[in-house]
Write a protein that holds these residues in place. Structure first.
Motif, PDB file in Angstrom:
ATOM      1  N   TYR A 211       0.837  -1.201   0.000  1.00  0.00           N
ATOM      2  CA  TYR A 211       0.000   0.000   0.000  1.00  0.00           C
ATOM      3  C   TYR A 211       0.867   1.245   0.000  1.00  0.00           C
TER       4      TYR A 211
ATOM      5  N   PHE B  66       1.022   5.780  -1.409  1.00  0.00           N
ATOM      6  CA  PHE B  66       0.413   7.003  -1.920  1.00  0.00           C
ATOM      7  C   PHE B  66       1.353   7.699  -2.891  1.00  0.00           C
TER       8      PHE B  66
ATOM      9  N   HIS C   6      -4.031   7.312  -3.618  1.00  0.00           N
ATOM     10  CA  HIS C   6      -3.651   6.221  -2.731  1.00  0.00           C
ATOM     11  C   HIS C   6      -4.105   4.895  -3.311  1.00  0.00           C
TER      12      HIS C   6
END
Length: 145
Positions: free
Chosen positions: A6, A8, A58
Motif C-alpha cells: 500500500y 500514496f 492512494h
C-alpha cells in the motif's frame, strides 16, 4: 500468507488542471491484465479536511505469494510515476516490512501539469526489527469517555 502492498502518490499543486492531469493518467490504466491497474487507485482531492496541500492518490493490493517487492511491479509503478504530475510517493510492503520512497523535482514551480521524472529513490529495510516506542501489554486499554 502474502503481504499487502500500500502507498500514496502526492501532488502539492492544488489546481484543478493538476488533478485532472493525474485523473486522466489513472483512467488510462488497464482494468485488468497488469500489476498496476486502474481499480487500485483512488484520488483524494484538495480539501481542508482531508488533503490540505494538493491532492493524494492512494492505493493498495493483496497479491498471491507476495513476500517482497516484485521487480515487474516496480517497473510498472515507476513507469506510472513518470506519467503523473507528482512530488513524492511512498510504498510499504507488509510481509517483508520494506518501505520505498520516490521524489520528483517538485510541482510547485511549474506553471502547468506535465509528466515528471523520478529524481530520488530510497529503500528502507524492514520495520520488523524495530522496537516499539511504547510497550503495551495485551490488556484492553479502556476508552476515555
Amino acid at each position: 500468507m502474502s503481504g499487502i502492498l500500500y502507498g500514496f502518490i502526492h501532488c502539492f499543486k492544488a489546481t484543478q488542471d493538476a488533478e485532472a492531469h493525474n485523473q486522466a493518467v489513472l483512467q488510462s490504466l488497464p482494468l485488468t491484465g497488469a500489476l498496476i491497474i486502474r481499480p487500485l487507485f483512488s484520488v483524494l482531492p484538495n480539501s481542508r479536511g482531508h488533503c490540505y496541500y494538493g491532492h493524494l492518490m492512494h492505493f493498495s493490493s493483496f497479491m498471491k505469494d507476495s513476500y517482497g517487492f516484485d521487480e515487474c511491479w516496480l517497473e510498472q509503478y515507476e513507469a506510472l510515476l513518470e506519467r503523473l504530475f507528482w512530488d513524492s510517493s511512498e510504498v510499504l510492503h507488509t510481509y517483508c516490512g520494506e518501505r520505498r520512497t520516490w521524489g520528483s523535482k517538485g510541482t510547485t514551480e511549474l506553471s502547468r501539469p506535465t509528466a515528471m521524472n523520478i529524481c530520488t529513490r530510497s529503500r528502507y529495510p524492514s520495520y520488523h526489527d524495530l522496537q516499539p516506542i511504547v510497550d503495551v501489554d495485551a490488556a484492553i486499554i479502556p476508552r476515555k469517555t
